[in-house]
Motif scaffolding. Structure first.
Motif, mmCIF file in Angstrom:
data_model
loop_
_atom_site.group_PDB
_atom_site.id
_atom_site.type_symbol
_atom_site.label_atom_id
_atom_site.label_comp_id
_atom_site.label_asym_id
_atom_site.label_seq_id
_atom_site.Cartn_x
_atom_site.Cartn_y
_atom_site.Cartn_z
ATOM 1 N N LEU A 138 -14.743 -3.678 9.235
ATOM 2 C CA LEU A 138 -13.785 -3.367 10.304
ATOM 3 C C LEU A 138 -13.911 -1.875 10.620
ATOM 4 C CD1 LEU A 138 -11.665 -4.855 11.914
ATOM 5 C CD2 LEU A 138 -10.048 -4.521 10.049
ATOM 6 N N ASP A 208 -12.258 -2.093 5.301
ATOM 7 C CA ASP A 208 -11.432 -1.690 6.443
ATOM 8 C C ASP A 208 -11.399 -0.171 6.614
ATOM 9 O OD1 ASP A 208 -9.572 -1.273 8.377
ATOM 10 O OD2 ASP A 208 -7.986 -2.459 7.441
ATOM 11 N N THR A 215 -6.373 -4.153 12.228
ATOM 12 C CA THR A 215 -6.110 -4.826 10.950
ATOM 13 C C THR A 215 -4.982 -5.844 11.116
ATOM 14 O OG1 THR A 215 -6.862 -2.871 9.758
ATOM 15 C CG2 THR A 215 -5.510 -4.429 8.513
#
Ligand SMILES: NC(=O)c1ccc[n+]([C@@H]2O[C@H](COP(=O)([O-])OP(=O)(O)OC[C@H]3O[C@@H](n4cnc5c(N)ncnc54)[C@H](OP(=O)(O)O)[C@@H]3O)[C@@H](O)[C@H]2O)c1
Length: 319
Positions: A138, A208, A215
């Motif tokens: 991400l 992340d 998120t």
């Protein structure tokens, strides 16, 4: 000596004279060759980081490459405040000096270890990635995200999904090993649907670098809407906050999915760092891991600090 000196939180550092450091017990003086200008350097100087300095002035920069007194070229980290790596000289714990292989140039040696070792440790020590698992990166279009895509594949991930905002970079990530991409645009619902489409085959590891809205959209996508037997655990490693420092976490996410949220958990012990460093440097030497860099002179630090650099490139400050 010349240094990038920060006198006020929230303003760029200035090119100034600063007193030379003297070493204490178990410390080494480094003649700095190059220091990367990273997001964390800006976060620290802005006052927004948990480790932002409480006393000023300080020299900016948390790591770099340079020479020990005996001429050994090392990557170093953890300068003792008020010293920093964006200076002609700095002082660091001897335990945070790692010899750099000959085949790695100064720019790479300054810029690659921080994001490369972080990505390596997030995938191995934290997420405990197993071969064949599916990984979602991400924030895959930044410096560390691109490295994480590559390293995940090199570590044997079965499927790597790269999610990012920058379409031009996103389209190049298949060359690094991404099997699928998710563009971070549209409404929250559209983004959640885009994640859900890509995650249909299951997901094991999320690295992340964004937090914030992307998120939240991802967590909505992994929240189940039925009572089902859970067959595999998901591990989300929180590493960066480029899209925001806070998320809203509905309880249903944790009750419906087997999700564990982990952080990077500070600086690991030296032997763990050393092993990750050597792995990352070996990949760089073999040409399997690359970082795009651009040199800037220390005298130009104020202008360099204000530049927004996108596209996975890192500025490297030369004192
Ligand atoms: N804990 C650690 O060990 C560690 C180590 C290294 C980095 N980090 C953290 O990881 C993060 C990324 O670092 P980096 O070196 O890759 O930085 P970078 O090269 O500057 O990249 C930043 C990334 O964040 C994306 N981004 C920024 N704002 C966004 C938003 N609102 N929505 C979606 N994407 C957004 C950028 O997208 P575009 O491509 O579209 O600009 C880019 O992909 C930072 O928070 C950094 O502090 C942590």
């Amino acid at each position: 000596m010349n240094a990038a000196v920060l006198r006020f939180l929230g303003r760029p550092p200035c090119f100034e004279e600063f007193p030379d450091p003297t070493p204490g017990k178990d410390e080494a003086i480094i003649d700095v060759r190059a220091a990367a200008l990273k997001p964390v350097d800006k976060q620290l100087a802005s006052g927004s980081h948990y480790a932002s300095p409480r006393e000023l002035p300080v020299v900016c920069g948390t790591d770099g490459v340079g020479d020990l007194a005996d001429g050994t070229r090392v990557f170093f980290g953890g300068p003792r405040r008020p010293y920093g790596s964006m200076a002609q000289r700095t002082v660091v714990p001897k335990a945070f000096c790692f010899p750099v292989p000959e085949g790695v140039d100064d720019n790479t040696a300054a810029a690659l270890p921080n994001p490369g070792v972080s990505a390596w440790l997030s995938l191995t020590a934290r997420a405990k990635l197993a071969k064949g698992e599916t990984v979602l990166i991400l924030g895959a279009t930044g410096v560390i995200g691109m490295l994480a895509v590559r390293i995940a594949k090199l570590l044997g991930a079965g499927r790597v999904i790269a999610a990012g905002r920058n379409e031009a970079v996103l389209s190049t990530l298949r060359d690094l090993g991404a099997d699928a991409t998710v563009k971070l645009d549209g409404s929250d619902q559209e983004l959640t649907e885009a994640f859900a489409r890509e995650l249909g085959g299951g997901l094991h590891v999320i690295i992340d670098y964004l937090w914030g809205r992307p998120t939240e959209a991802l967590l909505a996508a992994i929240t189940r809407r039925d009572f089902a037997a859970i067959t595999s655990e998901m591990r989300l490693v929180q590493v960066g906050e480029s899209a925001g420092p806070i998320i809203s976490l509905p309880a249903a996410v944790l009750r419906s999915a087997a999700l564990t949220i982990l952080g990077t958990a500070g600086i690991p012990p030296r032997e763990v760092l050393e092993s990750a460093f050597q792995n990352v440097m070996a990949l760089a030497e073999r040409g399997e891991l690359h970082i795009d860099t651009e040199q800037v002179r220390l005298v130009d630090i104020e202008d360099a600090w204000k530049r927004e650099v996108r596209g996975g490139r890192r500025l490297v400050v030369i004192p």
